[in-house]
Design an enzyme around this catalytic site. Structure first.
Site, short mmCIF file in Angstrom:
data_model
loop_
_atom_site.label_atom_id
_atom_site.label_comp_id
_atom_site.label_asym_id
_atom_site.label_seq_id
_atom_site.Cartn_x
_atom_site.Cartn_y
_atom_site.Cartn_z
N LYS A 116 0.66 -1.29 0.09
CA LYS A 116 0.23 -0.22 -0.01
C LYS A 116 0.62 1.49 -0.47
O LYS A 116 0.64 2.32 -0.63
CB LYS A 116 -1.10 -0.66 0.96
CG LYS A 116 -2.20 -1.17 1.00
CD LYS A 116 -2.75 -1.33 2.49
CE LYS A 116 -3.87 -1.16 2.28
NZ LYS A 116 -5.01 -0.94 3.84
N GLU A 200 -0.06 7.17 8.25
CA GLU A 200 -0.30 7.89 7.76
C GLU A 200 -1.39 8.64 8.26
O GLU A 200 -2.29 8.61 9.18
CB GLU A 200 -1.69 6.87 6.87
CG GLU A 200 -2.53 7.53 5.65
CD GLU A 200 -3.30 6.62 5.13
OE1 GLU A 200 -3.25 5.61 3.76
OE2 GLU A 200 -4.37 6.11 5.28
N LYS A 201 -1.94 9.93 8.09
CA LYS A 201 -2.89 10.82 9.14
C LYS A 201 -3.78 10.14 8.93
O LYS A 201 -4.61 10.05 8.15
CB LYS A 201 -2.69 11.72 8.36
CG LYS A 201 -3.85 12.49 9.34
CD LYS A 201 -2.89 14.47 8.77
CE LYS A 201 -3.64 14.89 9.90
NZ LYS A 201 -3.83 15.40 11.52
N PHE A 202 -4.49 9.92 10.89
CA PHE A 202 -5.90 9.58 10.97
C PHE A 202 -6.98 10.68 10.72
O PHE A 202 -6.92 11.82 11.39
CB PHE A 202 -5.39 9.27 12.49
CG PHE A 202 -7.20 8.11 12.92
CD1 PHE A 202 -7.52 7.20 12.64
CD2 PHE A 202 -7.74 9.32 13.97
CE1 PHE A 202 -8.60 6.61 12.56
CE2 PHE A 202 -8.56 8.58 14.03
CZ PHE A 202 -9.76 7.25 13.53
N ARG A 292 -8.88 -5.92 -7.85
CA ARG A 292 -9.63 -7.30 -7.64
C ARG A 292 -11.13 -7.32 -7.98
O ARG A 292 -11.32 -6.05 -7.93
CB ARG A 292 -9.51 -8.79 -6.63
CG ARG A 292 -10.30 -7.69 -5.58
CD ARG A 292 -9.77 -8.37 -4.90
NE ARG A 292 -9.56 -7.80 -3.21
CZ ARG A 292 -11.15 -7.04 -2.22
NH1 ARG A 292 -12.04 -7.54 -3.46
NH2 ARG A 292 -10.41 -6.81 -1.14
P1 ADP Z 1 -14.16 -5.72 -0.29
O1 ADP Z 1 -13.38 -4.35 -0.25
O2 ADP Z 1 -14.20 -6.92 -1.61
O3 ADP Z 1 -14.97 -5.44 0.38
P2 ADP Z 1 -13.33 -6.76 2.09
O4 ADP Z 1 -12.26 -6.51 2.48
O5 ADP Z 1 -14.88 -7.57 2.11
O6 ADP Z 1 -13.84 -6.41 0.35
O7 ADP Z 1 -12.90 -8.44 1.70
C1 ADP Z 1 -13.03 -9.43 0.82
C2 ADP Z 1 -12.61 -11.17 1.41
O8 ADP Z 1 -10.93 -10.99 0.70
C3 ADP Z 1 -12.44 -11.46 2.46
O9 ADP Z 1 -12.56 -12.84 2.75
C4 ADP Z 1 -11.14 -10.57 3.63
O10 ADP Z 1 -11.03 -11.55 4.57
C5 ADP Z 1 -10.57 -11.14 1.84
N1 ADP Z 1 -9.31 -10.21 2.15
C6 ADP Z 1 -9.13 -8.91 1.60
N2 ADP Z 1 -7.84 -8.36 1.87
C7 ADP Z 1 -6.97 -9.57 2.51
C8 ADP Z 1 -5.50 -9.75 2.05
N3 ADP Z 1 -4.64 -9.08 1.98
N4 ADP Z 1 -5.80 -11.03 2.84
C9 ADP Z 1 -6.16 -11.36 2.85
N5 ADP Z 1 -7.21 -11.18 3.01
C10 ADP Z 1 -7.85 -10.18 2.62
P1 ADP Z 2 -8.03 -2.84 4.09
O1 ADP Z 2 -6.69 -2.97 2.95
O2 ADP Z 2 -7.73 -3.61 5.57
O3 ADP Z 2 -9.14 -2.99 3.29
P2 ADP Z 2 -8.04 0.37 4.32
O4 ADP Z 2 -6.51 1.24 3.98
O5 ADP Z 2 -8.20 0.10 3.11
O6 ADP Z 2 -7.68 -1.22 4.78
O7 ADP Z 2 -8.98 1.08 5.29
C1 ADP Z 2 -9.88 0.43 5.50
C2 ADP Z 2 -10.70 1.09 6.46
O8 ADP Z 2 -10.10 1.53 7.76
C3 ADP Z 2 -11.34 2.33 5.89
O9 ADP Z 2 -12.42 2.13 5.09
C4 ADP Z 2 -11.51 2.94 6.96
O10 ADP Z 2 -12.94 2.93 7.63
C5 ADP Z 2 -9.97 2.77 7.74
N1 ADP Z 2 -8.95 3.88 7.96
C6 ADP Z 2 -7.82 3.40 6.99
N2 ADP Z 2 -7.07 4.50 7.01
C7 ADP Z 2 -7.49 5.84 7.13
C8 ADP Z 2 -7.50 7.12 7.92
N3 ADP Z 2 -6.11 7.20 7.64
N4 ADP Z 2 -8.23 7.65 9.29
C9 ADP Z 2 -9.28 6.70 9.49
N5 ADP Z 2 -10.13 6.21 8.86
C10 ADP Z 2 -8.68 4.94 8.14
#
Ligand code: ADP
Ligand code: ADP
Ligand code: MG
Length: 452
Positions: A116, A200-202, A292
Site C-alpha cells: 500500500k 498515515e494521518k488519521f 480484483r
Molecule cells: P472488499 O474490499 O471487496 O469489500 P473485503 O475487505 O470485505 O473486500 O475482503 C473480501 C475478502 O477478501 C474477505 O474474505 C477478506 O478477509 C479477504 N481479504 C481482503 N484482503 C485480504 C488480504 N490482504 N489478505 C487476505 N485476505 C484478504
Molecule cells: P484494508 O486494506 O484493510 O481494506 P484500507 O486502507 O482500505 O484497509 O482501510 C480500511 C478502513 O479503515 C477504511 O475504510 C476506514 O474505515 C479505515 N481507515 C483506513 N485509513 C484510515 C485513515 N487514515 N483515517 C481513518 N480511518 C482510516
C-alpha cells in the site's frame, strides 16, 4: 474466447463467476475443499476437483493444488474471485508460466498495488491526493516518531500488505507509539506474512468512497461511478451503496478523470477499485487499490447495467472497452447492498452451523447473491458472508424501503445472522438522511446500549 475457466474460490463469488461463464457459453471448473464437497459452486460447475482439506492454507491458498486442477481439466484461464489468491502476484506469475490466463491485472501491477505504501507513492506521482504519512515502509520507531510529529497526532499505523481491515492501530500520543507499532507489525506478520507497516494521518470522521474501474489490455481505462461503504464494523464493510449521497456530478467527473489517468499510467488492466476517504471538508484522499472484483460490485452493476464479471472475462480474452461499452456509462437510480453474515448481530461473533430454514426474498428490484440453501452447513473455516442482499430503486428512498421489506422477508433459521442489525440500520434517521461516516455503526450500537 476461452473454452473453459477454473474458478479458484468458493461461496457466493464462485457461483457469481459460474453465472457469468454460463452466459458467455464458457465451461467451468470448480475447485473445493473437503468442507465444501456439497456446495452449490461444485454442483453448478461443469466439472469439480477437490484440492485439499478444509483449512484454506491447504486448499484454496494451495497454489500447486490449484494449478494441478487447472492442468488436469485443461482450462484456458483462472478467475480468482476476491480474497484467497486474488491479489497474489506470485500466483498470477505461476499462471502465466503455466500458460493459464489469470483473469486480473498483470502480476507486476498487482504486486505494486498490494504494497500500500508503494501504491500511495505511485498514485501521488500521478497527481492523486494522498494523506500525509511516511514515504515508505517504516524502518524504525525513531522514523515513526519523526513522521508522526511532523503530521500531528492522532496517526494510523497500517500494514503494507494489509486487507480485510486487519493490522491497523490508531495512535493518539507519542508515548503509545512504540507499543502500538510493535503490535501492528506482529499482527501484520502473522496475517499477511509481511510485517512492514507505514503511517498515515488519521481522519476523525471519514466517509469511505471508492471508484469502480474497468480497464482493457489496450490502454483504455473507464470509471463506472463510485460506491459509498461508510457503514463498517472493525474497518470492514457491512452496507454499501451507489451512488454516494456525498458525491455530486462535478466531483464524480473530476475524480473519474484523475483515476482514469492514474491507472492508465500504472498499466492497470481488468477490474479494480480505487478507495478514498472523504474528510469533513468533502475532500477525497486515496487510501488503496483493490486489484480484483470486489464484494460490493453488484451495486455498481445495478446502477450501470454493466456485468462486471463478464467484463473481466471478456477483457482477459482481449476485448476492447470501446466494444464492451460503446456508449460509456449512464447511472440509473440507486442501489444498496447489505452483507448478511453468519454472526451474532450485536457481538459480531461467528455463528457457523446448519441452516435449518431459509426463505430468500425476491420481487422487483431485489437481487440475492448467495451459495446458501436449506440444510447447507456454514463452515467455521472461511469468511462469514452467507448472502448479499441488494436492492435497486429509482431513488435512494425507494432502495431503502425495498431493502426494508426484503430484509423482513429474508428468513434464515439455525444460525445467527446480521439481518436484525441491517433492519436497525435501514430504520436509522441518520442513515436515511445520508449522514454517514465510518463510526456510524459504533454510534448506533452505543446509543442502543445507553437507551432507557
Ligand atoms: P472488499 O474490499 O471487496 O469489500 P473485503 O475487505 O470485505 O473486500 O475482503 C473480501 C475478502 O477478501 C474477505 O474474505 C477478506 O478477509 C479477504 N481479504 C481482503 N484482503 C485480504 C488480504 N490482504 N489478505 C487476505 N485476505 C484478504
Ligand atoms: P484494508 O486494506 O484493510 O481494506 P484500507 O486502507 O482500505 O484497509 O482501510 C480500511 C478502513 O479503515 C477504511 O475504510 C476506514 O474505515 C479505515 N481507515 C483506513 N485509513 C484510515 C485513515 N487514515 N483515517 C481513518 N480511518 C482510516
Ligand atoms: Mg480497503
Amino acid at each position: 474466447m476461452f473454452r473453459k475457466v477454473l474458478i479458484a474460490n468458493r461461496g457466493e463469488i464462485a457461483l457469481r463467476v459460474i453465472c457469468a461463464c454460463k452466459e458467455l457459453g464458457i465451461r467451468t471448473v470448480a475447485v473445493y475443499s473437503e468442507a465444501d464437497r456439497n456446495s452449490l459452486h461444485v454442483r453448478f460447475a461443469d466439472e469439480a476437483v477437490c484440492i485439499g482439506p478444509a483449512k484454506s492454507a491447504l486448499s484454496y491458498l494451495n497454489i500447486p493444488a490449484v494449478i494441478s486442477a487447472a492442468e488436469i481439466t485443461n482450462v484456458d484461464a483462472i478467475h480468482p474471485g476476491y480474497g484467497f489468491l486474488s491479489e497474489n502476484a506470485g500466483f498470477a506469475e505461476v499462471c502465466e508460466m503455466s500458460r493459464l490466463k489469470f483473469i486480473g491485472p498483470r502480476p507486476d501491477v498487482t504486486r505494486l498495488m498490494g504494497l500500500k505504501q508503494e501504491a500511495r507513492r505511485a498514485m501521488s506521482e500521478a497527481g492523486i491526493p494522498i494523506l500525509p504519512g511516511s514515504p515508505g515502509a517504516l524502518e524504525s520507531v525513531e522514523e515513526a516518531m519523526e513522521v508522526a510529529d511532523k503530521i500531528g497526532y492522532p496517526v494510523l499505523i497500517k500494514a503494507s500488505a494489509g486487507g480485510g481491515g486487519r493490522g491497523m492501530r490508531v495512535v493518539a500520543t507519542p508515548e503509545d507509539l512504540p507499543a502500538l507499532m510493535a503490535q501492528a507489525q506482529s499482527e501484520a506478520g502473522a496475517a499477511f506474512g509481511n510485517a512492514d507497516v507505514y503511517i498515515e494521518k488519521f481522519i476523525g470522521r471519514p466517509r469511505h468512497i471508492e471508484f469502480q474501474v474497468l480497464a482493457d489490455e489496450h490502454g483504455t481505462v473507464r470509471v463506472l461511478g463510485e460506491r459509498e461503504c461508510s457503514i463498517q464494523r472493525r474497518h470492514q464493510k457491512l452496507v454499501e451503496e451507489a451512488p454516494s449521497p456525498a458525491v455530486n456530478d462535478a466531483l464524480r467527473s473530476e475524480m473519474a478523470a484523475q483515476v482514469e489517468s492514474a491507472l492508465a499510467a500504472a498499466g492497470y488492466s481488468n477490474a479494480g477499485t480505487v478507495e478514498f476517504l472523504m474528510d469533513e471538508d468533502g475532500k477525497l484522499y486515496f487510501i488503496e487499490v483493490n486489484a480484483r472484483i470486489q464484494v460490493e460490485h453488484p451495486v455498481t452493476e445495478l446502477i450501470t447495467g454493466v456485468d462486471l464479471v463478464k467484463s473481466q472475462i471478456l477483457i482477459a480474452a482481449g476485448a476492447r472497452l470501446s466494444d464492451l461499452m460503446p456508449d460509456g456509462t449512464v447511472l440509473r437510480g440507486h442501489a444498496i447492498e447489505c452483507r448478511i453474515n453468519a454472526e451474532h448481530p450485536e457481538r459480531f461473533t461467528p455463528s457457523p452451523g446448519r441452516i435449518t430454514g431459509l426463505n430468500l426474498p425476491g420481487g422487483i428490484g431485489v437481487r440475492v447473491d448467495t451459495a446458501a440453501h436449506q440444510d447447507a452447513v456454514i463452515p467455521p473455516y472461511y469468511d462469514s458472508l452467507v448472502a448479499k442482499l441488494i436492492t435497486h430503486g429509482s431513488t435512494r428512498a425507494e432502495a431503502i424501503h425495498r431493502m426494508q421489506r426484503a430484509l423482513e422477508m429474508f428468513v434464515v433459521e439455525g444460525i445467527y445472522t446480521t439481518i436484525p442489525l441491517h433492519q436497525r440500520i435501514m430504520a436509522n434517521a441518520d442513515f436515511q438522511a445520508g449522514r454517514l461516516d465510518t463510526h456510524f455503526l459504533a454510534r448506533m450500537q452505543s446509543a442502543a446500549v445507553t437507551a432507557p
